[in-house]
Write a protein that holds these residues in place. Structure first.
Motif, PDB file in Angstrom:
ATOM      1  N   GLY A   1       0.797  -1.219   0.000  1.00  0.00           N
ATOM      2  CA  GLY A   1       0.000   0.000   0.000  1.00  0.00           C
ATOM      3  C   GLY A   1       0.828   1.268   0.000  1.00  0.00           C
ATOM      4  N   GLU A   2       1.968   1.244  -0.681  1.00  0.00           N
ATOM      5  CA  GLU A   2       2.865   2.405  -0.724  1.00  0.00           C
ATOM      6  C   GLU A   2       2.617   3.239  -1.983  1.00  0.00           C
ATOM      7  N   PRO A   3       2.370   4.532  -1.843  1.00  0.00           N
ATOM      8  CA  PRO A   3       2.363   5.401  -3.018  1.00  0.00           C
ATOM      9  C   PRO A   3       3.768   5.406  -3.644  1.00  0.00           C
ATOM     10  N   PHE A   4       3.841   5.328  -4.963  1.00  0.00           N
ATOM     11  CA  PHE A   4       5.166   5.239  -5.572  1.00  0.00           C
ATOM     12  C   PHE A   4       5.205   5.926  -6.932  1.00  0.00           C
TER      13      PHE A   4
ATOM     14  N   LEU B   1       3.067  -0.676 -20.675  1.00  0.00           N
ATOM     15  CA  LEU B   1       2.358  -0.153 -19.507  1.00  0.00           C
ATOM     16  C   LEU B   1       1.278  -1.118 -19.022  1.00  0.00           C
ATOM     17  N   PRO B   2       0.481  -1.735 -19.903  1.00  0.00           N
ATOM     18  CA  PRO B   2      -0.456  -2.757 -19.406  1.00  0.00           C
ATOM     19  C   PRO B   2       0.245  -3.918 -18.701  1.00  0.00           C
ATOM     20  N   MET B   3       1.434  -4.304 -19.168  1.00  0.00           N
ATOM     21  CA  MET B   3       2.167  -5.364 -18.485  1.00  0.00           C
ATOM     22  C   MET B   3       2.571  -4.920 -17.085  1.00  0.00           C
ATOM     23  N   LEU B   4       3.049  -3.690 -16.965  1.00  0.00           N
ATOM     24  CA  LEU B   4       3.431  -3.186 -15.648  1.00  0.00           C
ATOM     25  C   LEU B   4       2.224  -3.003 -14.739  1.00  0.00           C
ATOM     26  N   SER B   5       1.032  -2.833 -15.344  1.00  0.00           N
ATOM     27  CA  SER B   5      -0.192  -2.553 -14.584  1.00  0.00           C
ATOM     28  C   SER B   5      -0.952  -3.810 -14.203  1.00  0.00           C
ATOM     29  N   GLU B   6      -0.403  -4.975 -14.427  1.00  0.00           N
ATOM     30  CA  GLU B   6      -1.188  -6.192 -14.226  1.00  0.00           C
ATOM     31  C   GLU B   6      -1.577  -6.407 -12.765  1.00  0.00           C
ATOM     32  N   ASN B   7      -0.861  -5.790 -11.834  1.00  0.00           N
ATOM     33  CA  ASN B   7      -1.187  -5.948 -10.415  1.00  0.00           C
ATOM     34  C   ASN B   7      -1.955  -4.762  -9.838  1.00  0.00           C
ATOM     35  N   GLY B   8      -2.252  -3.786 -10.661  1.00  0.00           N
ATOM     36  CA  GLY B   8      -2.976  -2.613 -10.196  1.00  0.00           C
ATOM     37  C   GLY B   8      -2.761  -1.461 -11.158  1.00  0.00           C
ATOM     38  N   PRO B   9      -3.679  -0.502 -11.200  1.00  0.00           N
ATOM     39  CA  PRO B   9      -3.596   0.583 -12.176  1.00  0.00           C
ATOM     40  C   PRO B   9      -2.405   1.505 -11.938  1.00  0.00           C
ATOM     41  N   LEU B  10      -1.851   1.987 -13.031  1.00  0.00           N
ATOM     42  CA  LEU B  10      -0.770   2.959 -13.008  1.00  0.00           C
ATOM     43  C   LEU B  10      -1.188   4.171 -13.828  1.00  0.00           C
ATOM     44  N   LEU B  11      -0.536   5.293 -13.584  1.00  0.00           N
ATOM     45  CA  LEU B  11      -0.827   6.520 -14.315  1.00  0.00           C
ATOM     46  C   LEU B  11       0.484   7.089 -14.845  1.00  0.00           C
TER      47      LEU B  11
ATOM     48  N   ARG C   1      -1.330   8.206  -7.701  1.00  0.00           N
ATOM     49  CA  ARG C   1      -2.118   8.518  -8.894  1.00  0.00           C
ATOM     50  C   ARG C   1      -3.093   9.654  -8.608  1.00  0.00           C
ATOM     51  N   GLN C   2      -3.638   9.662  -7.380  1.00  0.00           N
ATOM     52  CA  GLN C   2      -4.587  10.730  -7.025  1.00  0.00           C
ATOM     53  C   GLN C   2      -3.878  12.028  -6.667  1.00  0.00           C
ATOM     54  N   TRP C   3      -2.582  11.972  -6.416  1.00  0.00           N
ATOM     55  CA  TRP C   3      -1.846  13.170  -6.041  1.00  0.00           C
ATOM     56  C   TRP C   3      -1.449  14.028  -7.245  1.00  0.00           C
ATOM     57  N   LEU C   4      -1.507  13.465  -8.451  1.00  0.00           N
ATOM     58  CA  LEU C   4      -1.043  14.201  -9.623  1.00  0.00           C
ATOM     59  C   LEU C   4      -1.853  15.477  -9.830  1.00  0.00           C
ATOM     60  N   ARG C   5      -1.167  16.567  -9.991  1.00  0.00           N
ATOM     61  CA  ARG C   5      -1.838  17.830 -10.314  1.00  0.00           C
ATOM     62  C   ARG C   5      -2.281  17.793 -11.775  1.00  0.00           C
ATOM     63  N   PRO C   6      -3.550  18.050 -12.064  1.00  0.00           N
ATOM     64  CA  PRO C   6      -4.008  18.020 -13.456  1.00  0.00           C
ATOM     65  C   PRO C   6      -3.230  19.005 -14.324  1.00  0.00           C
ATOM     66  N   ASP C   7      -2.911  18.559 -15.524  1.00  0.00           N
ATOM     67  CA  ASP C   7      -2.245  19.413 -16.515  1.00  0.00           C
ATOM     68  C   ASP C   7      -0.907  19.969 -16.028  1.00  0.00           C
ATOM     69  N   SER C   8      -0.222  19.221 -15.157  1.00  0.00           N
ATOM     70  CA  SER C   8       1.058  19.714 -14.632  1.00  0.00           C
ATOM     71  C   SER C   8       2.264  19.200 -15.417  1.00  0.00           C
ATOM     72  N   LEU C   9       2.062  18.346 -16.411  1.00  0.00           N
ATOM     73  CA  LEU C   9       3.189  17.834 -17.192  1.00  0.00           C
ATOM     74  C   LEU C   9       3.888  18.988 -17.904  1.00  0.00           C
ATOM     75  N   ARG C  10       5.214  19.065 -17.730  1.00  0.00           N
ATOM     76  CA  ARG C  10       6.011  20.116 -18.351  1.00  0.00           C
ATOM     77  C   ARG C  10       7.316  19.532 -18.893  1.00  0.00           C
TER      78      ARG C  10
ATOM     79  N   ILE D   1       7.362   9.459 -15.993  1.00  0.00           N
ATOM     80  CA  ILE D   1       7.091   9.451 -14.561  1.00  0.00           C
ATOM     81  C   ILE D   1       5.799   8.664 -14.389  1.00  0.00           C
ATOM     82  N   VAL D   2       5.915   7.444 -13.875  1.00  0.00           N
ATOM     83  CA  VAL D   2       4.786   6.527 -13.749  1.00  0.00           C
ATOM     84  C   VAL D   2       4.378   6.472 -12.274  1.00  0.00           C
TER      85      VAL D   2
END
Length: 294
Positions: free
Chosen positions: A200-203, A220-230, A257-266, A250-251
């Protein structure tokens, strides 16, 4: 080899300026996460046996120029790739403002992390499973730098990676040796992700994946097989040096995933437009996102 759709070029210019570590709300810390491949950042002399013939070691002018960009980037947590020594990383992100951590690999292209002073850092053993070559191989791959960074209330597990080059858009069935190696590394990454999700660690996994996680790609789907990634970089292209799908990512996983600021990719672009300067700067531009960590 798979063929990806034509990328949409994300219209990103020089990164946001000003301070970065700040109180976003009464109980939140806003963090800027960046990843930057520094393209053989070394001062070893030309002809050194550890360097390819086409690598140009940096001189003081080159490092000073990169340091000016690092000051403008002004991250809270910066994943760095292709760094030879902690001393070189410190010249870009100097103390006391930053703490530098670097992998223990016996290679020139090490992974490193610059963490802003005031954040709490716990280092974990390097993820050596990413070096999938046998012990007697003449060359070795980079291990992952594994660190937990926190502010006393919440924490983020960060893994800095630099994966095998030569398979930017190939799948697990691609017969090229580079692709076979890359997907062995994906298996090791999946194991690390599963451990974080079980605990249960945010990473965040940050660095040079040497792979375009574009539409229809299977990594990315292969990496996400144990839970969703963003991954905010999926499906768009970086404007760096002409534009193509991102290979620097940055995955985010678990609560991050919920901490990401919307539209913050630069993306920070270099002001120099002379192609000859690319080898003096880097063939990668820094990529950043913002997180609101509770």
């Amino acid at each position: 080899m798979s063929r990806l759709p034509r990328p949409f070029v994300f219209p990103l210019m020089l990164l946001f300026g000003g301070g970065c570590l700040s109180a976003g709300t009464a109980h939140a810390t806003t963090l800027r996460l960046s990843t930057w491949n520094l393209d053989w950042l070394t001062t070893r002399p030309a002809g050194d046996r550890a360097l390819p013939d086409d690598v140009h070691p940096r001189d003081g002018t080159d490092i000073a120029r990169l340091a000016r960009y690092a000051a403008r980037l002004h991250p809270d947590i910066a994943a760095l790739e292709e760094v030879d020594t902690p001393e070189l990383a410190t010249r870009l992100f100097p103390a006391p403002g930053y703490r530098i951590l670097i992998s223990g690999d016996d290679v020139v292209q090490k992974t490193a992390l610059a963490v802003r002073a005031g954040l709490i850092v716990t280092r974990h053993p390097d993820v050596r499973a990413l070096d999938v070559y046998p012990p007697d191989a003449p060359r070795h791959l980079r291990s992952g730098l594994d660190v937990t960074v926190g502010d006393g209330r919440a924490s983020l597990r960060v893994l800095v990676v630099h994966l095998k080059a030569g398979c930017r858009d190939g799948g697990p069935d691609d017969r090229r040796p580079a692709c076979r190696t890359l997907y062995r590394q994906v298996a090791a990454l999946t194991d690390w992700i599963m451990e974080r999700q079980d605990e249960g660690e945010p990473f965040a996994i940050m660095g040079d994946f040497n792979h375009m996680l574009g539409p229809g790609d299977v990594m990315l789907p292969m990496l996400s097989e144990n839970g969703p990634l963003l991954a905010p970089t999926v499906g768009v292209a970086s404007p760096c040096w002409g534009g193509a799908y991102f290979i620097d990512h940055i995955v985010l996983g678990d609560q991050a995933r919920q901490w990401l600021r919307p539209d913050s990719l630069r993306v920070m672009l270099y002001r120099e437009d002379d192609p000859a300067l690319q080898s003096r700067l880097s063939d990668h531009c820094p990529v950043s996102v913002g997180l609101d960590m509770p």
